[in-house]
Design a protein around this motif. Structure first.
Motif: not given
Length: 328
Positions: A165-180, A196-202
């Motif tokens: 389960i890899n850390l999400p890429c920037a596009e996936s991080r943006f989708l997660l943040l939008q959903t959240f 915020l999505a540019q930060s490579p965070l879990p």
């Protein structure tokens, strides 16, 4: 609308989950060979392993109508094994696994350096698999990087289906943040979410960033993102300075209001900014279990919303961690 930490965010299936999703479905639904019915789900702390498994488990009743599901972490397995081996309850212990055909075993690293428990785990796993069952284990390391395990158990893990389960890429991080933010009705525009999505965070740390962005916007327009993950020791040092309590008091059972508030703060930062798991945080703070850590997190979120003084102290702690923790 205030952020409600008890609301459960709907799971977002990302491209990073594609392989693990296919492997999970094949193991449960299609009755594949035994080695493919052992799924080794691994990834860094906070990457969403548990959320992914919870999501996939919702399909199990339709894929495997006869499923008998056992949720038992590796640490709980060790406890039950030790109890059974010292109280003549081994037959009942083995029978428990014979009665199930799907076992979710979280945090297999709890078996490290425990050869007797590892042998018992292999026997229990064979009981489940003999029922044409499925074994799902999780870890923060890949099978090939495990240490402190018997060659027999390592061979079993190396032959199974490894599901990163890899850390999400920037596009996936943006989708997660939008959903959240939409789910919790947080007012953050897309430009800020993109930043915020540019930060490579879990995911866990991304959600913490979004929560703080919304919760304390009137105090500071900085997102809750520390540049690197601080250690638990460093977090306690920063909190102790800001709240004028000692590190020993933070780690003690003392429930005095000023100490408890500081401890809530330290636990909150530990969970949202460090790489430590709930179990590691509980052990570090000498708490008896995960639920006490969860309580501290929820309590401090309330304090952040309701107390301007706490918000100011919180910002100062983050400033300190960013300015001093990681200077080379």
């Amino acid at each position: 609308m205030p952020f409600d930490p008890l609301k459960k965010l709907p799971f977002v299936l990302l491209p990073e989950h594609n392989f693990a999703t296919a492997a999970f479905e094949a193991a449960v639904k299609h009755g594949v060979a035994q080695s493919a019915r052992i799924l080794f789900v691994y990834g860094p702390s906070g990457c969403g392993k548990s959320a992914f498994i919870d999501h996939m488990m919702s399909f199990v009743p339709s894929w495997l109508p006869s499923s008998q599901i056992l949720n038992m972490s590796a640490s709980t397995f060790v406890e039950h094994y030790l109890e059974a081996s010292t109280s003549s309850l081994m037959p009942e212990f083995h029978q428990l696994f014979a009665e199930h055909n799907l076992w979710v075993c979280d945090d297999i690293l709890a078996l490290q350096q425990k050869p007797a428990a590892q042998n018992a785990f292999l026997s229990a796993a064979d009981e489940v698999l003999s029922n044409n069952g499925v074994l799902i284990v999780t870890a923060t390391q890949s099978p090939g990087s495990l240490n402190g395990f018997s060659s027999r158990l390592l061979s079993r893990f190396l032959a199974c289906t490894a599901c990163p389960i890899n850390l999400p890429c920037a596009e996936s991080r943006f989708l997660l943040l939008q959903t959240f933010t939409q789910f919790h009705d947080l007012s953050i525009d897309d430009d800020r979410l993109l930043t915020l999505a540019q930060s490579p965070l879990p995911p866990r740390l991304l959600f913490a960033a979004a929560t703080r962005e919304s919760t304390v916007a009137h105090v500071s327009d900085r997102a809750f993102v520390v540049h690197e993950r601080p250690s638990l020791e460093r977090i306690c040092m920063a909190v102790s300075k800001q709240f004028d309590v000692s590190v020993n008091e933070l780690l003690s059972p003392n429930r005095a209001a000023r100490i408890a508030t500081a401890r809530h703060c330290a636990v909150y930062i530990a969970r949202t900014a460090s790489s430590a798991s709930l179990r590691q945080i509980a052990n570090f703070f000498n708490r008896p279990n995960h639920s006490t850590i969860t309580h501290s997190i929820h309590r401090f979120e309330e304090l952040l919303r309701d107390s301007p003084e706490i918000k100011v102290r919180f910002d100062r702690i983050l400033d300190f961690l960013n300015a001093h923790s990681f200077v080379q």
